[in-house]
Scaffold this active site. Structure first.
Site, PDB file in Angstrom:
ATOM      1  N   ASN A 151      46.790  50.648  31.206  1.00 53.77           N
ATOM      2  CA  ASN A 151      47.727  51.773  31.273  1.00 53.77           C
ATOM      3  C   ASN A 151      48.796  51.779  30.181  1.00 53.77           C
ATOM      4  O   ASN A 151      49.326  52.830  29.836  1.00 53.77           O
ATOM      5  CB  ASN A 151      48.355  51.882  32.676  1.00 53.77           C
ATOM      6  CG  ASN A 151      49.070  50.626  33.101  1.00 53.77           C
ATOM      7  OD1 ASN A 151      48.858  49.556  32.538  1.00 53.77           O
ATOM      8  ND2 ASN A 151      49.905  50.750  34.104  1.00 53.77           N
ATOM      9  N   GLU A 247      51.525  39.412  36.384  1.00 55.33           N
ATOM     10  CA  GLU A 247      52.198  40.663  36.768  1.00 55.33           C
ATOM     11  C   GLU A 247      51.109  41.558  37.319  1.00 55.33           C
ATOM     12  O   GLU A 247      50.204  41.964  36.591  1.00 55.33           O
ATOM     13  CB  GLU A 247      52.859  41.322  35.548  1.00 55.33           C
ATOM     14  CG  GLU A 247      53.965  40.502  34.900  1.00 55.33           C
ATOM     15  CD  GLU A 247      55.242  40.398  35.713  1.00 55.33           C
ATOM     16  OE1 GLU A 247      55.304  40.963  36.837  1.00 55.33           O
ATOM     17  OE2 GLU A 247      56.174  39.730  35.260  1.00 55.33           O
ATOM     18  N   CYS A 281      52.199  50.506  37.266  1.00 53.11           N
ATOM     19  CA  CYS A 281      52.425  49.489  38.297  1.00 53.11           C
ATOM     20  C   CYS A 281      53.662  49.839  39.107  1.00 53.11           C
ATOM     21  O   CYS A 281      53.700  49.638  40.312  1.00 53.11           O
ATOM     22  CB  CYS A 281      52.564  48.108  37.668  1.00 53.11           C
ATOM     23  SG  CYS A 281      53.844  47.997  36.420  1.00 53.11           S
TER      24      CYS A 281
HETATM   25  P1  NAP Z   1      42.378  45.058  35.887  1.00 54.37           P
HETATM   26  O1  NAP Z   1      41.114  45.731  36.209  1.00 54.37           O
HETATM   27  O2  NAP Z   1      42.841  43.957  36.766  1.00 54.37           O
HETATM   28  O3  NAP Z   1      42.245  44.530  34.367  1.00 54.37           O
HETATM   29  C1  NAP Z   1      43.312  43.850  33.746  1.00 54.37           C
HETATM   30  C2  NAP Z   1      42.770  43.009  32.612  1.00 54.37           C
HETATM   31  O4  NAP Z   1      41.995  41.928  33.135  1.00 54.37           O
HETATM   32  C3  NAP Z   1      41.822  43.780  31.685  1.00 54.37           C
HETATM   33  O5  NAP Z   1      41.999  43.336  30.372  1.00 54.37           O
HETATM   34  C4  NAP Z   1      40.457  43.366  32.202  1.00 54.37           C
HETATM   35  O6  NAP Z   1      39.415  43.540  31.261  1.00 54.37           O
HETATM   36  C5  NAP Z   1      40.713  41.903  32.495  1.00 54.37           C
HETATM   37  N1  NAP Z   1      39.746  41.288  33.391  1.00 54.37           N
HETATM   38  C6  NAP Z   1      38.912  41.874  34.273  1.00 54.37           C
HETATM   39  N2  NAP Z   1      38.169  40.934  34.910  1.00 54.37           N
HETATM   40  C7  NAP Z   1      38.555  39.731  34.421  1.00 54.37           C
HETATM   41  C8  NAP Z   1      38.179  38.390  34.686  1.00 54.37           C
HETATM   42  N3  NAP Z   1      37.265  38.082  35.602  1.00 54.37           N
HETATM   43  N4  NAP Z   1      38.768  37.397  33.986  1.00 54.37           N
HETATM   44  C9  NAP Z   1      39.714  37.683  33.069  1.00 54.37           C
HETATM   45  N5  NAP Z   1      40.130  38.936  32.780  1.00 54.37           N
HETATM   46  C10 NAP Z   1      39.557  39.953  33.447  1.00 54.37           C
HETATM   47  O7  NAP Z   1      43.606  46.103  35.822  1.00 54.37           O
HETATM   48  P2  NAP Z   1      43.661  47.538  35.140  1.00 54.37           P
HETATM   49  O8  NAP Z   1      42.792  48.476  35.908  1.00 54.37           O
HETATM   50  O9  NAP Z   1      43.470  47.422  33.671  1.00 54.37           O
HETATM   51  O10 NAP Z   1      45.200  47.911  35.376  1.00 54.37           O
HETATM   52  C11 NAP Z   1      45.667  48.448  36.588  1.00 54.37           C
HETATM   53  C12 NAP Z   1      46.293  47.392  37.475  1.00 54.37           C
HETATM   54  O11 NAP Z   1      47.269  46.659  36.735  1.00 54.37           O
HETATM   55  C13 NAP Z   1      47.047  48.003  38.644  1.00 54.37           C
HETATM   56  O12 NAP Z   1      46.840  47.223  39.796  1.00 54.37           O
HETATM   57  C14 NAP Z   1      48.511  47.908  38.218  1.00 54.37           C
HETATM   58  O13 NAP Z   1      49.437  47.899  39.282  1.00 54.37           O
HETATM   59  C15 NAP Z   1      48.510  46.635  37.448  1.00 54.37           C
HETATM   60  N6  NAP Z   1      49.602  46.583  36.497  1.00 54.37           N
HETATM   61  C16 NAP Z   1      50.638  45.730  36.754  1.00 54.37           C
HETATM   62  C17 NAP Z   1      51.732  45.696  35.894  1.00 54.37           C
HETATM   63  C18 NAP Z   1      52.878  44.764  36.161  1.00 54.37           C
HETATM   64  O14 NAP Z   1      53.612  44.480  35.225  1.00 54.37           O
HETATM   65  N7  NAP Z   1      53.067  44.291  37.384  1.00 54.37           N
HETATM   66  C19 NAP Z   1      51.771  46.536  34.780  1.00 54.37           C
HETATM   67  C20 NAP Z   1      50.681  47.400  34.544  1.00 54.37           C
HETATM   68  C21 NAP Z   1      49.605  47.418  35.402  1.00 54.37           C
HETATM   69  P3  NAP Z   1      38.362  44.754  31.436  1.00 54.37           P
HETATM   70  O15 NAP Z   1      39.139  46.018  31.300  1.00 54.37           O
HETATM   71  O16 NAP Z   1      37.407  44.510  30.345  1.00 54.37           O
HETATM   72  O17 NAP Z   1      37.767  44.594  32.803  1.00 54.37           O
END
Ligand code: NAP
Length: 476
Positions: A151, A247, A281
């Site tokens: 995002n 996070e 988030c």
């Molecule tokens: P995501 O699906 O968890 O992916 C996050 C990152 O992890 C991506 O680079 C993803 O790569 C990678 N990843 C996926 N599977 C993995 C594995 N098994 N091992 C290591 N890395 C792996 O999250 P998203 O859909 O991109 O983002 C949305 C989520 O992030 C929401 O839940 C949101 O609340 C949270 N978020 C939190 C914050 C905060 O600061 N608290 C800020 C922004 C977003 P791929 O894309 O290649 O799968």
């Protein structure tokens, strides 16, 4: 169609095996990026590990000079990067540009923050000990693995890369799949700034395919992850004894008391809930409103939401743009369907065309509905009514998440009391939750994470204390 390369040990690496990045606006292929294997991933970590030996010894002024060049290169590339984000994650050009500008400021502030970090000197005379002084300095950890979500593909990536590099660490960076091309363009600005080879490396590939080889690499000295709670927990379960900052997801409540300025609260809540289609988030993910003013607040919210323009991100008039994937839209649609079946009232929205989801407001949401607990990451806002402040606090805390929360009231005593009782990393009084300004500490508790980001806190998390204790003999 462009086939992109990724940056490892000072070289742009291509592969025969690439994978598609879709444009969420059109659901057509935007470009291809390399699907790295274990060998290339290991090469990135080995390069970072070797580069650390000399990078950690460089002077701060040298590292600052490169960071300043990076600022210049990122500034030159900002329109190109923002235009790519417009196509790759369907963020409006205005918001994408603002993200890159915010990131440029982030790097500048990181430089300033690092200058302020100085060793602490302790007088060791205590408990009968004499003739001792100790100097404690912050030193880099080594190879930092930085994993970022889709995002904010620039800001949330640089928020890990910049503090790591300025403190003398080297980096292996994995962006989310959606956002990879924007992140590659950002990586080009690091290359152009002239960082020595191996200091910064980017790896590409789907998390589900390369995640295990990333997390298990023995060269890693620290992991900084931002993303979903599900993936964060997977990483934590596979991580052994490496410092970890996570996070993760949130279900931020906005509590609206009966004495709140309703117009102002509605404007802030709507923006907080629906900016970038709720894919933030810290989006407002539930409104807890006093039943005495619930109808009035809903009227205000409906007036705002009904004016949102919905359509492709390439048209700057649109406020609501396509969700990141068809899967995300299906997930949101299922949550609304479930809430309806359990007795909630959909007040506006619940319209879908492929991955474009219209902004949706749902009243009378109760505990038996999935949307009461789940993070939708889409443009849907549940309303939960309460009759006492005690009940509002109890509902707010009835969540596995604890990222942020908001309280809208004109009574500072009530605001402070509620803020102290809410289980979350921070509480905003009379504002929607938000990450930033970027120098503020940013953290979640419970399933929203552990460890702290924010510029000074990120540097802290990517360094450790090293003490040198001087013992002297005063007779000589
Ligand atoms: P995501 O699906 O968890 O992916 C996050 C990152 O992890 C991506 O680079 C993803 O790569 C990678 N990843 C996926 N599977 C993995 C594995 N098994 N091992 C290591 N890395 C792996 O999250 P998203 O859909 O991109 O983002 C949305 C989520 O992030 C929401 O839940 C949101 O609340 C949270 N978020 C939190 C914050 C905060 O600061 N608290 C800020 C922004 C977003 P791929 O894309 O290649 O799968």
């Amino acid at each position: 169609m462009n086939i992109y390369k990724t940056y490892i040990n000072g070289e742009w690496i291509g592969k025969e095996h690439n994978y598609d990045i879709l444009n969420p606006n059109t659901l057509t292929v935007l470009g291809k990026v390399p699907c790295l294997g274990v060998e290339e991933i290991d090469k990135a970590f080995t390069a970072a590990d070797e580069a650390f030996n000399s990078w950690k010894k460089t002077s701060l002024s040298f590292r600052i000079s490169l960071m300043e060049k990076w600022v210049v290169e990122l500034s030159k590339a900002k329109l190109e990067i923002a235009t790519m984000m417009n196509n790759e994650i369907a963020k409006s050009l205005k918001d994408a540009l603002s993200e890159v500008n915010r990131t440029i400021d982030y790097i500048k502030y990181t430089i300033e923050e690092m200058k302020r970090i100085q060793p602490k000197v302790y007088n060791g005379k205590a408990w009968g000990v004499e003739n001792k002084y100790a100097i404690f300095n912050r030193v880099p950890l080594g190879v930092v693995l930085a994993i970022s979500p889709f995002n904010y593909p620039i800001n949330l990536s640089v928020a890990k890369i910049a503090p790591a590099l300025i403190a003398g660490n080297t980096v292996v960076f994995k962006s989310s799949t959606q956002g990879t091309i924007s992140a590659i363009l950002m990586s080009k600005t690091i290359e152009k700034a002239g960082f020595p080879k191996g200091v910064f490396n980017m790896v590409t590939g789907r998390g589900r395919d390369i995640g295990d080889s990333l997390i298990s690499n023995p060269h890693i000295k620290m992991i900084s992850f931002t993303g979903s709670t599900e993936i964060g927990k997977t990483i934590a379960s596979k991580n052994s004894m490496k410092p970890l900052v996570l996070e993760m997801g949130g279900k931020d409540p906005a509590i609206v008391l009966e004495d709140a300025d309703l117009k102002s609260a509605a404007i802030k809540i709507a923006k907080g809930a629906f900016s970038f289609n709720g894919q933030r988030c810290t989006a407002v993910k539930r409104v807890l409103v006093s039943d005495k003013i619930a109808d009035a607040l809903i009227t205000e919210l409906l007036e705002i939401i009904s004016n949102y323009k919905v359509g492709y991100a390439t048209d700057e008039n649109n406020f609501i743009t396509p969700l990141i994937s068809q899967g995300s839209a299906n997930f949101v649609s299922d949550l609304i369907k479930d809430a309806k079946e359990q007795g909630a009232k959909v007040l506006i929205g619940n319209k879908f065309v492929r991955n474009l989801a219209w902004p949706t407001l749902i009243d009378n949401v109760t505990k038996n509905m999935k949307i009461y607990y789940e993070e939708p990451f889409g443009p849907v806002l549940p309303i939960i009514r309460f009759s006492t402040i005690k009940e509002a606090i109890s509902i707010a805390n009835d969540s596995s998440y604890g990222l942020q929360a908001s309280v809208f009231t004109t009574n500072i005593n009530k605001a402070m009391d509620i803020a102290h009782k809410i289980e979350s990393g921070s509480v905003n009084i009379n504002s929607a939750p938000q990450r930033g300004p970027d120098h503020l500490p940013f953290l979640g508790i419970k399933d929203s994470g552990f460890g702290v980001q924010g510029i000074a806190d990120s540097i802290d998390s990517m360094t450790t204390l090293k003490g040198i204790v001087i013992n002297y003999d005063e007779n000589n």
